[in-house]
Design an enzyme around this catalytic site. Sequence first.
Site, mmCIF file in Angstrom:
data_model
loop_
_atom_site.group_PDB
_atom_site.id
_atom_site.type_symbol
_atom_site.label_atom_id
_atom_site.label_comp_id
_atom_site.label_asym_id
_atom_site.label_seq_id
_atom_site.Cartn_x
_atom_site.Cartn_y
_atom_site.Cartn_z
ATOM 1 C CB SER A 120 -0.894 0.023 1.242
ATOM 2 O OG SER A 120 -1.771 -1.074 1.226
HETATM 3 N N1 SAH Z 1 -1.306 -4.650 4.041
HETATM 4 C C1 SAH Z 1 -0.482 -4.637 2.846
HETATM 5 C C2 SAH Z 1 -1.317 -4.480 1.598
HETATM 6 C C3 SAH Z 1 -1.632 -5.783 1.053
HETATM 7 S S1 SAH Z 1 -2.569 -5.792 -0.449
HETATM 8 C C4 SAH Z 1 0.552 -3.551 2.943
HETATM 9 O O1 SAH Z 1 0.878 -3.127 4.019
HETATM 10 O O2 SAH Z 1 1.098 -3.124 1.934
HETATM 11 C C5 SAH Z 1 -3.964 -6.720 0.105
HETATM 12 C C6 SAH Z 1 -3.704 -8.128 0.516
HETATM 13 O O3 SAH Z 1 -4.966 -8.685 0.870
HETATM 14 C C7 SAH Z 1 -3.142 -9.022 -0.572
HETATM 15 O O4 SAH Z 1 -1.957 -9.609 -0.149
HETATM 16 C C8 SAH Z 1 -4.247 -10.071 -0.787
HETATM 17 O O5 SAH Z 1 -3.757 -11.367 -1.081
HETATM 18 C C9 SAH Z 1 -4.940 -10.047 0.554
HETATM 19 N N2 SAH Z 1 -6.308 -10.586 0.547
HETATM 20 C C10 SAH Z 1 -7.280 -10.431 -0.390
HETATM 21 N N3 SAH Z 1 -8.399 -11.084 -0.034
HETATM 22 C C11 SAH Z 1 -8.134 -11.675 1.173
HETATM 23 C C12 SAH Z 1 -8.888 -12.505 2.058
HETATM 24 N N4 SAH Z 1 -10.136 -12.889 1.804
HETATM 25 N N5 SAH Z 1 -8.289 -12.917 3.200
HETATM 26 C C13 SAH Z 1 -7.024 -12.560 3.495
HETATM 27 N N6 SAH Z 1 -6.256 -11.783 2.700
HETATM 28 C C14 SAH Z 1 -6.810 -11.351 1.545
#
Ligand code: SAH
Length: 221
Positions: free
Chosen positions: A70
Amino acid sequence: MEDSRLSGIGMTSARTRERLVLRLKEQGISNERVLDRIRNVPRHLFVDEALSSRAYEDTALPIGFGQTISQPYIVALMTEALLAAGPVDKVLEIGTGCGYQTAVLAILVQEIFSIERIGPLLARARRTLRELKIRNLHLRLDDGYLGWAARAPFDGILLTAAPPDVPAQLFDQLRTGGRLIAPIGAESKQELVRYTKTEQGVSRESLGAVSFVPLLSGLQR
Ligand code: SAH
């Protein structure tokens, strides 16, 4: 060598990080503890080495598997929004990804529980967070739609992937007075929303337009 990589000397210097902090202040982030975390968490360790020179730009970057780390402004905004009403003890994060948001938040709360649905991403996040000696966290490979009922209730819940609407069971896992922050919307453009659970029900505040990856069901091992 190891130490300079961890502290981020060179292209990830203190000056580069300070520039990012300044930019976030200009955009309205004012919680000093949050700004301190943005300053101190080595974001370059959460991206591929080829991208590390861009790690302190205020942009999302690819982390593989079609996912992104993010944008620092959004991480700061969500963290600030979560902590605005005072100390938060126990937090559930859905979407660990590379673990950057987890690392920013972990030091500011007592305990953090984080769920990721993509196995290799979770394994990498686990290594990075261990390297940074962040210990008050529990990671789990699962579908975050279900939350983490065995560890509920939480004082705060953070979604870093967007559902069309908040799954009802997540509100069940939030304690009264707790806050849930999530990007809500079906397409690539969503609204960042802060929900507060009260005795009377759930109140809703908009924090602006955002763009997150979608919350998906099922696991990818
Ligand atoms: N928190 C991260 C951003 C991750 S992007 C940061 O600090 O940069 C969002 C993440 O959510 C991805 O890795 C994706 O695989 C995960 N995701 C999507 N749907 C999900 C679900 N149902 N359960 C758990 N994780 C999920």
